[in-house]
Design a protein around this motif. Structure first.
Motif, PDB file in Angstrom:
ATOM      1  N   GLU A  64       0.863  -1.326   0.102  1.00 48.69           N
ATOM      2  CA  GLU A  64      -0.051   0.062  -0.028  1.00 48.69           C
ATOM      3  C   GLU A  64       0.700   1.262   0.084  1.00 48.69           C
ATOM      4  O   GLU A  64       0.632   2.277  -0.792  1.00 48.69           O
ATOM      5  CB  GLU A  64      -1.041  -0.037   1.209  1.00 48.69           C
ATOM      6  CG  GLU A  64      -1.832   1.213   1.187  1.00 48.69           C
ATOM      7  CD  GLU A  64      -2.704   1.389   0.115  1.00 48.69           C
ATOM      8  OE1 GLU A  64      -3.200   2.677  -0.348  1.00 48.69           O
ATOM      9  OE2 GLU A  64      -3.085   0.561  -0.546  1.00 48.69           O
ATOM     10  N   GLU A  65       2.108   1.249   0.599  1.00 49.94           N
ATOM     11  CA  GLU A  65       2.924   2.332   0.856  1.00 49.94           C
ATOM     12  C   GLU A  65       3.388   2.661  -0.535  1.00 49.94           C
ATOM     13  O   GLU A  65       3.694   3.645  -1.152  1.00 49.94           O
ATOM     14  CB  GLU A  65       3.741   2.103   1.887  1.00 49.94           C
ATOM     15  CG  GLU A  65       3.427   2.484   3.306  1.00 49.94           C
ATOM     16  CD  GLU A  65       4.467   1.974   4.488  1.00 49.94           C
ATOM     17  OE1 GLU A  65       5.748   1.455   3.948  1.00 49.94           O
ATOM     18  OE2 GLU A  65       4.135   2.031   5.538  1.00 49.94           O
ATOM     19  N   ALA A  66       3.920   1.420  -0.929  1.00 50.45           N
ATOM     20  CA  ALA A  66       4.446   1.634  -2.653  1.00 50.45           C
ATOM     21  C   ALA A  66       3.462   2.032  -3.573  1.00 50.45           C
ATOM     22  O   ALA A  66       3.727   2.952  -4.302  1.00 50.45           O
ATOM     23  CB  ALA A  66       4.922   0.109  -2.927  1.00 50.45           C
ATOM     24  N   ARG A  67       2.155   1.761  -3.482  1.00 51.51           N
ATOM     25  CA  ARG A  67       0.959   2.232  -4.194  1.00 51.51           C
ATOM     26  C   ARG A  67       0.838   3.790  -4.044  1.00 51.51           C
ATOM     27  O   ARG A  67       0.851   4.564  -4.978  1.00 51.51           O
ATOM     28  CB  ARG A  67      -0.131   1.597  -4.248  1.00 51.51           C
ATOM     29  CG  ARG A  67      -0.264   0.202  -4.977  1.00 51.51           C
ATOM     30  CD  ARG A  67      -1.793  -0.240  -4.940  1.00 51.51           C
ATOM     31  NE  ARG A  67      -2.147  -0.735  -3.488  1.00 51.51           N
ATOM     32  CZ  ARG A  67      -1.941  -2.097  -3.041  1.00 51.51           C
ATOM     33  NH1 ARG A  67      -1.200  -2.736  -3.707  1.00 51.51           N
ATOM     34  NH2 ARG A  67      -2.117  -2.244  -1.643  1.00 51.51           N
ATOM     35  N   GLN A  68       0.845   4.313  -2.993  1.00 47.52           N
ATOM     36  CA  GLN A  68       0.809   5.481  -2.550  1.00 47.52           C
ATOM     37  C   GLN A  68       2.058   6.391  -2.836  1.00 47.52           C
ATOM     38  O   GLN A  68       1.670   7.379  -3.576  1.00 47.52           O
ATOM     39  CB  GLN A  68       0.415   5.683  -1.097  1.00 47.52           C
ATOM     40  CG  GLN A  68      -0.817   5.229  -0.478  1.00 47.52           C
ATOM     41  CD  GLN A  68      -0.918   5.242   0.797  1.00 47.52           C
ATOM     42  OE1 GLN A  68       0.091   5.747   1.575  1.00 47.52           O
ATOM     43  NE2 GLN A  68      -2.003   4.908   1.361  1.00 47.52           N
ATOM     44  N   SER A  69       3.044   5.693  -2.797  1.00 48.37           N
ATOM     45  CA  SER A  69       4.373   6.436  -3.254  1.00 48.37           C
ATOM     46  C   SER A  69       4.304   6.578  -4.677  1.00 48.37           C
ATOM     47  O   SER A  69       4.588   7.589  -5.410  1.00 48.37           O
ATOM     48  CB  SER A  69       5.787   5.639  -2.863  1.00 48.37           C
ATOM     49  OG  SER A  69       6.795   6.466  -3.449  1.00 48.37           O
ATOM     50  N   GLN A  70       3.936   5.486  -5.698  1.00 49.69           N
ATOM     51  CA  GLN A  70       3.825   5.590  -7.033  1.00 49.69           C
ATOM     52  C   GLN A  70       2.644   6.605  -7.417  1.00 49.69           C
ATOM     53  O   GLN A  70       2.967   7.442  -8.443  1.00 49.69           O
ATOM     54  CB  GLN A  70       3.554   4.156  -7.562  1.00 49.69           C
ATOM     55  CG  GLN A  70       3.229   4.134  -9.046  1.00 49.69           C
ATOM     56  CD  GLN A  70       4.615   4.450  -9.778  1.00 49.69           C
ATOM     57  OE1 GLN A  70       5.688   3.943  -9.144  1.00 49.69           O
ATOM     58  NE2 GLN A  70       4.649   4.904 -10.885  1.00 49.69           N
ATOM     59  N   SER A  71       1.874   6.690  -6.582  1.00 47.56           N
ATOM     60  CA  SER A  71       0.456   7.877  -6.887  1.00 47.56           C
ATOM     61  C   SER A  71       1.260   9.115  -6.806  1.00 47.56           C
ATOM     62  O   SER A  71       0.801   9.920  -7.768  1.00 47.56           O
ATOM     63  CB  SER A  71      -0.595   7.475  -6.168  1.00 47.56           C
ATOM     64  OG  SER A  71      -1.450   8.403  -6.366  1.00 47.56           O
ATOM     65  N   ARG A  72       1.981   9.466  -5.736  1.00 46.35           N
ATOM     66  CA  ARG A  72       2.539  10.589  -5.491  1.00 46.35           C
ATOM     67  C   ARG A  72       3.429  11.013  -6.464  1.00 46.35           C
ATOM     68  O   ARG A  72       3.524  12.171  -7.014  1.00 46.35           O
ATOM     69  CB  ARG A  72       3.233  10.899  -4.132  1.00 46.35           C
ATOM     70  CG  ARG A  72       2.107  10.978  -3.005  1.00 46.35           C
ATOM     71  CD  ARG A  72       3.197  11.417  -1.648  1.00 46.35           C
ATOM     72  NE  ARG A  72       3.884  10.266  -1.244  1.00 46.35           N
ATOM     73  CZ  ARG A  72       3.656   9.244  -0.515  1.00 46.35           C
ATOM     74  NH1 ARG A  72       2.362   9.036  -0.266  1.00 46.35           N
ATOM     75  NH2 ARG A  72       4.861   8.467  -0.233  1.00 46.35           N
ATOM     76  N   MET A  73       4.458  10.290  -7.058  1.00 48.96           N
ATOM     77  CA  MET A  73       5.392  10.359  -8.098  1.00 48.96           C
ATOM     78  C   MET A  73       4.556  10.566  -9.283  1.00 48.96           C
ATOM     79  O   MET A  73       4.941  11.488 -10.028  1.00 48.96           O
ATOM     80  CB  MET A  73       6.306   9.142  -8.157  1.00 48.96           C
ATOM     81  CG  MET A  73       7.073   8.994  -7.112  1.00 48.96           C
ATOM     82  SD  MET A  73       8.275   7.679  -7.022  1.00 48.96           S
ATOM     83  CE  MET A  73       7.950   6.745  -8.274  1.00 48.96           C
ATOM     84  N   SER A  74       3.582   9.901  -9.535  1.00 51.15           N
ATOM     85  CA  SER A  74       3.008  10.279 -10.847  1.00 51.15           C
ATOM     86  C   SER A  74       2.170  11.617 -10.723  1.00 51.15           C
ATOM     87  O   SER A  74       2.099  12.333 -11.562  1.00 51.15           O
ATOM     88  CB  SER A  74       1.737   9.172 -11.052  1.00 51.15           C
ATOM     89  OG  SER A  74       2.225   7.845 -11.388  1.00 51.15           O
ATOM     90  N   ALA A  75       1.600  12.026  -9.748  1.00 52.78           N
ATOM     91  CA  ALA A  75       0.936  13.388  -9.663  1.00 52.78           C
ATOM     92  C   ALA A  75       2.181  14.348  -9.658  1.00 52.78           C
ATOM     93  O   ALA A  75       1.909  15.267 -10.478  1.00 52.78           O
ATOM     94  CB  ALA A  75       0.198  13.271  -8.067  1.00 52.78           C
ATOM     95  N   ASP A  76       3.286  14.222  -9.026  1.00 51.08           N
ATOM     96  CA  ASP A  76       4.447  14.974  -9.269  1.00 51.08           C
ATOM     97  C   ASP A  76       4.824  15.094 -10.719  1.00 51.08           C
ATOM     98  O   ASP A  76       5.118  16.281 -11.034  1.00 51.08           O
ATOM     99  CB  ASP A  76       5.548  14.667  -8.316  1.00 51.08           C
ATOM    100  CG  ASP A  76       5.227  14.584  -6.550  1.00 51.08           C
ATOM    101  OD1 ASP A  76       4.431  15.343  -6.252  1.00 51.08           O
ATOM    102  OD2 ASP A  76       5.971  14.168  -6.084  1.00 51.08           O
ATOM    103  N   HIS A  77       4.984  14.017 -11.285  1.00 51.21           N
ATOM    104  CA  HIS A  77       5.209  13.883 -12.804  1.00 51.21           C
ATOM    105  C   HIS A  77       4.417  14.851 -13.748  1.00 51.21           C
ATOM    106  O   HIS A  77       4.860  15.639 -14.289  1.00 51.21           O
ATOM    107  CB  HIS A  77       5.487  12.461 -13.417  1.00 51.21           C
ATOM    108  CG  HIS A  77       5.880  12.559 -14.575  1.00 51.21           C
ATOM    109  ND1 HIS A  77       7.106  12.850 -15.082  1.00 51.21           N
ATOM    110  CD2 HIS A  77       5.057  12.236 -15.818  1.00 51.21           C
ATOM    111  CE1 HIS A  77       7.131  12.670 -16.577  1.00 51.21           C
ATOM    112  NE2 HIS A  77       6.005  12.323 -16.958  1.00 51.21           N
ATOM    113  N   ALA A  78       3.000  14.611 -13.389  1.00 44.33           N
ATOM    114  CA  ALA A  78       2.136  15.493 -14.006  1.00 44.33           C
ATOM    115  C   ALA A  78       2.122  16.885 -13.922  1.00 44.33           C
ATOM    116  O   ALA A  78       2.269  17.545 -14.753  1.00 44.33           O
ATOM    117  CB  ALA A  78       0.749  15.068 -13.723  1.00 44.33           C
TER     118      ALA A  78
END
Length: 133
Positions: A64-78
């Motif tokens: 779950e932490e990895a999914r949240q981190s990936q989501s944050r990274m995707s948002a940051d990238h966007a």
């Protein structure tokens, strides 16, 4: 495991006693050892099961932490992508404005050169009139 090994030794000792004529007592000891062994195995299984459950829970948390981190990274990238596109548009706008200013400068320079030429012709004409007189 040490307990299981100890129980194995006790079991062998009970078998030896049985051979020397203490069969009934040996059989009781064997039954007791079997019961203890079964209890110990059940305890180990329960502990192992509990450890597995704890590890599975930890794995789920890490996933779950990895999914949240990936989501944050995707948002940051966007967000970075959006900022980059905005900066590129600003750069294009600045280049267009510079081009427009250069065109206005060229037009103003041409107009000033035209005025200068007219003024020079006018002065030359007046100088010629003055020299004729």
């Amino acid at each position: 495991r040490a307990k299981l090994a100890e129980q194995g030794l006790q079991f062998e000792a009970a078998l030896t006693d049985a051979k020397s004529g203490k069969q009934q007592e040996a059989e009781a000891q064997i039954e007791e050892l079997k019961r203890r062994h079964a209890d110990e195995l059940a305890n180990q299984r329960a502990a192992s099961s509990s450890e597995r459950a704890t590890l599975q829970e930890r794995i789920a948390i890490l996933e779950e932490e990895a999914r949240q981190s990936q989501s944050r990274m995707s948002a940051d990238h966007a967000a970075v992508q959006s900022q980059m596109e905005a900066l590129q548009q600003q750069l294009r706008d600045a280049a267009d404005a510079q081009k427009k200013l250069e065109q206005q400068h060229q037009a103003a320079l041409a107009a000033l050169q035209g005025q200068l030429a007219e003024m020079t012709q006018s002065r030359d004409a007046e100088t010629n009139k003055a020299s004729v007189l």
